[in-house]
Design an enzyme around this catalytic site. Structure first.
Site, mmCIF file in Angstrom:
data_model
loop_
_atom_site.group_PDB
_atom_site.id
_atom_site.type_symbol
_atom_site.label_atom_id
_atom_site.label_comp_id
_atom_site.label_asym_id
_atom_site.label_seq_id
_atom_site.Cartn_x
_atom_site.Cartn_y
_atom_site.Cartn_z
ATOM 1 N N LYS A 137 -1.767 23.646 -33.413
ATOM 2 C CA LYS A 137 -1.836 24.058 -34.961
ATOM 3 C C LYS A 137 -0.423 23.050 -35.584
ATOM 4 O O LYS A 137 -0.330 22.972 -36.560
ATOM 5 C CB LYS A 137 -1.706 25.406 -35.182
ATOM 6 C CG LYS A 137 -3.079 26.211 -35.088
ATOM 7 C CD LYS A 137 -2.843 27.326 -35.150
ATOM 8 C CE LYS A 137 -4.120 28.099 -35.006
ATOM 9 N NZ LYS A 137 -4.280 29.660 -34.472
ATOM 10 N N GLY A 147 -5.305 25.283 -27.261
ATOM 11 C CA GLY A 147 -5.076 26.325 -28.465
ATOM 12 C C GLY A 147 -4.305 26.208 -29.555
ATOM 13 O O GLY A 147 -3.839 24.776 -29.773
ATOM 14 N N SER A 148 -3.691 27.206 -30.078
ATOM 15 C CA SER A 148 -3.024 27.323 -31.109
ATOM 16 C C SER A 148 -1.654 26.289 -31.260
ATOM 17 O O SER A 148 -1.031 26.100 -32.111
ATOM 18 C CB SER A 148 -2.449 28.651 -31.458
ATOM 19 O OG SER A 148 -3.576 29.473 -31.443
ATOM 20 N N THR A 149 -1.200 25.862 -29.840
ATOM 21 C CA THR A 149 -0.130 25.061 -29.954
ATOM 22 C C THR A 149 -0.222 23.889 -30.770
ATOM 23 O O THR A 149 0.579 23.082 -31.348
ATOM 24 C CB THR A 149 0.128 24.636 -28.466
ATOM 25 O OG1 THR A 149 -0.137 25.422 -27.435
ATOM 26 C CG2 THR A 149 1.575 24.045 -28.442
#
Lengths: 113, 583
Positions: free
Chosen positions: B296, B292-294
């Site tokens: 990014k 997930g957003s990690t």
């Protein structure tokens, strides 16, 4: 008279000396082997003792490691002492101790007039 | 004697021995002339004596030499008895993790037993763990047989005290793990034959066996104090959120040393068979997750490094972003134009996807490659699993992978790649071996040091004014990125909104030059459940970030990171208000 012809009670001196040296050597070999055997026995006994002590030390080291396991220490300190990780406000660097030390003013002795 | 002429012309240098020999010859010659028969016997006696003399002189020399210069007792170092021997495993401070200890195997000789029932009853009472069929086979056999192993000296003494005929013991080495479940997945375990099967025991099997002779231990990189704090915080968070599994990792980003590694649930390596196979799985290395957003952080770093964006570049996140057949939404829409810093702080899918598109599939894939995200994590553990990556790197793959979907990596691979973002841009291998102070491994320069510096600031900004606020630890200048990846659910053939992988990738201290020593902390939870105090959220910011903050707070003193209360918020602005959802 030649040295090799010297006799003592009918025996040639050179033979007697050789026989004496032989007896000394035999005794020497016997003593050396006996003493060496005794020393070896002693060394083996000490070696065995060292080995047993090493085993005991290793067992104790393992026991210490078990007793000092972080999870165990933490459980005991929480359960029995009510301890917890310190909060940041309670931490202080050694060099900052002086700044935080509160100097108590010297108490004046009250004297009655 | 020397004045008499010699019987032959001897060279002058042999005169010292020729003269006495010639004198002896002459003496025997004279004696022979007087009484030849007697002299013959004397000569024989003399030669016999001489031979005995020589023989005993030789023996005396040998015996004296053996007595005085024997190497008996010269074996100072402990030498294990058997080929199965393995060297000790210790942590970086020399604290014992695994050791071969003297145990005993129990043998039964039926030829010396006249009352089998008595032996059976006594052994089963004293040793309930004994396998009945093995004991019966030994009692019914015709020769001495092995029945049970790994008995401690105390147990042996107890059984010996029973005075059972036909019951004997033989010493045997047994691998013991005195810390129990602590660091179980790092240490792993070995089988009774002395072969490592998991963890460091397997990864360094050859070295551990080779060192058993020297008695020198193999020092691992983990610090037991850090490991203990990490496991404690991870377990606490895992129980609170009733997770399916959890992972905690602490690394030194400059050396690649793994200082702590925890996988929940754990097991006791002293008896791995008693635990489920699930508990024995090292989720840090052998399980891949959609982070997930990690992720990014990687897209943003790639955008900065490629010169596609700067921290102040603006991205329109006022409305969903349509890319091909997909429409990308923000989980908690800001509905405004965001700077790159704000995209990072708000964890904007729209902003990150737009940055990914600007980068293009080739460049994004290149950065993922050099950061090591498309290969198994470079670490000694054989459990290091392959990632699941897009088969085709097109715009659709960019849209997914830019914010951590459509690509599954192990927590160790994520830790390694994050290290490159935070250490000056070098992708270096992780290691479980203790390294010397000042060690700097060879690596690939994946990013520029300037990009690394920008990422440190961005991650700090995410904690001071973004989704990672709950990870802040006073004075430790913590930075980080939250991550929440929805899990694919085969039963609904799609992503589940209730099953998530929540994580927080943290770094501290973020201050200083990129080449300074700093530490990376990852907390990951598989399917955490919301609680009352998380207001129904189970995202990374609500579940993993607090655990990461607490872990950092506890381990910083062990790492010598001093607290610095100086405000550090270079990107603070009214627009970067703390978001509430923590995604």
């Amino acid at each position: 008279m030649r040295v090799l012809d010297w006799k003592v009670r009918g025996f040639r001196l050179v033979d007697l000396v050789a026989l004496g040296l032989l007896i000394v050597l035999m005794l020497g070999v016997y003593l050396a082997k006996t003493l060496a055997g005794r020393e070896r026995g002693e060394i083996a006994r000490v070696e065995k003792q060292i080995s047993q002590e090493r085993q005991r030390v290793r067992l104790l080291e393992a026991e210490v490691a078990h007793l000092e396991a972080p999870a165990r220490i933490e459980r005991l300190s929480v359960d029995y002492l009510g301890m917890a990780p310190p909060v940041a406000a309670r931490e202080i660097a050694p060099q900052a101790l002086a700044e935080h030390a509160v100097e108590e003013p010297p108490k004046r002795k009250e004297t009655t007039p | 004697m020397s004045s008499e002429p010699l019987g032959y012309d001897a060279p002058p240098r042999w005169g010292w021995i020729a003269s006495p020999m010639w004198a002896i010859e002459q003496a025997y010659g004279r004696a022979r002339n007087k009484d030849a028969a007697v002299d013959h016997a004397r000569v024989r006696i003399f030669f016999v004596l001489a031979i005995f003399f020589a023989a005993f002189a030789f023996l005396a020399f040998g015996a004296t030499r053996a007595a005085l210069f024997s190497d008996a007792g010269d074996r100072g170092a402990y030498k294990p008895l058997y080929d199965t021997a393995r060297a000790d495993l210790v942590d970086r401070n020399g604290r014992l993790l695994a050791a071969d200890l003297l145990h005993y195997g129990l043998y039964v000789d039926p030829r010396e037993i006249w009352n089998a029932d008595e032996i059976r009853k006594a052994l089963r009472t004293e040793l309930p763990q004994i396998e009945a069929h093995r004991l019966e086979r030994a009692l019914a056999g015709k020769k001495r047989a092995y029945v049970l192993g790994s008995l401690t000296p105390a147990v042996r003494n107890r059984v010996n005290a029973l005075g059972l005929p036909g019951v004997t013991f033989e010493p045997e080495e047994h691998r013991a793990y005195p810390l129990g479940a602590t660091a179980a997945h790092v240490i792993g375990f070995a089988d009774p034959a002395g072969v490592g099967l998991a963890g460091a025991e397997r990864a360094f099997n050859d070295e551990i066996r080779a060192r058993s002779d020297s008695g020198k231990p193999v020092a691992l990189s983990i610090d037991l104090r850090i490991q203990g704090a990490l496991e404690d915080e991870l377990e606490r968070a895992a129980i609170k959120h009733q997770v399916k599994g959890a992972v905690g990792i602490v690394t030194n980003v400059q050396t690649g040393e793994i200082l702590g590694l925890a996988s929940y649930p754990d097991f006791d390596p002293n008896d791995p068979g008693a635990s489920s196979a699930d508990a024995q799985v090292n989720r840090a290395g052998s399980t891949v997750f959609e982070m997930g957003s990690t992720f990014k952080a990687f897209t943003v770093a790639a955008g900065l490094d490629a010169g596609v964006a700067t921290p102040q570049s603006r991205f329109d996140a006022t409305k969903p972003f349509k890319l091909g057949y997909r429409t990308i939404h923000d989980y908690h829409a800001a509905r405004k134009v965001l700077t790159l810093v704000e995209v990072f702080q708000h964890s904007s899918n729209i902003g990150t996807a737009k940055l990914g598109v600007a980068l293009g599939p080739e460049r994004l894939r290149h950065y993922f490659d050099v950061l090591g995200l498309t290969k198994p994590a470079k670490v000694e553990l054989v459990e290091s699993a392959r990632p699941l990556t897009p088969k085709v790197w097109n715009e659709d793959a960019v849209a997914s992978t830019s914010f951590g979907h459509g690509i599954n990596v192990t927590p160790l691979a994520l830790s390694r790649a994050m290290g490159a973002l935070l250490n000056g841009g070098r992708t270096i291998p992780l290691t479980l071996l203790k390294r010397d102070p000042g060690y700097r491994p060879d690596g690939v320069q994946a990013l520029s040091p300037q990009t690394s510096q920008q990422m440190l600031y961005m991650m700090r900004a995410n904690v001071t004014g973004g989704s990672g606020g709950s990870a802040d630890a006073p004075g430790l200048r913590v930075g980080g990125k939250t991550g929440t990846g929805e899990k694919y659910d085969p039963s609904i053939r799609g992503y589940s909104h209730s099953k998530q992988v929540s994580s927080f990738a943290a770094v501290f201290p973020t201050s200083g030059a990129p080449s300074d020593t700093r530490y990376f902390v990852l907390i990951l939870m598989d399917e955490p459940k919301p609680t009352k105090d998380t207001y129904g959220y189970s995202t990374g910011g609500w579940t993993a970030a607090p655990a990461a903050g607490r872990t950092i707070d506890r381990i910083a003193p062990f790492l010598g990171v001093a607290r610095d209360m100086t405000p550090f918020d270079p990107f603070a602005s009214p627009e970067t208000a703390k978001v509430e959802d923590g995604r």
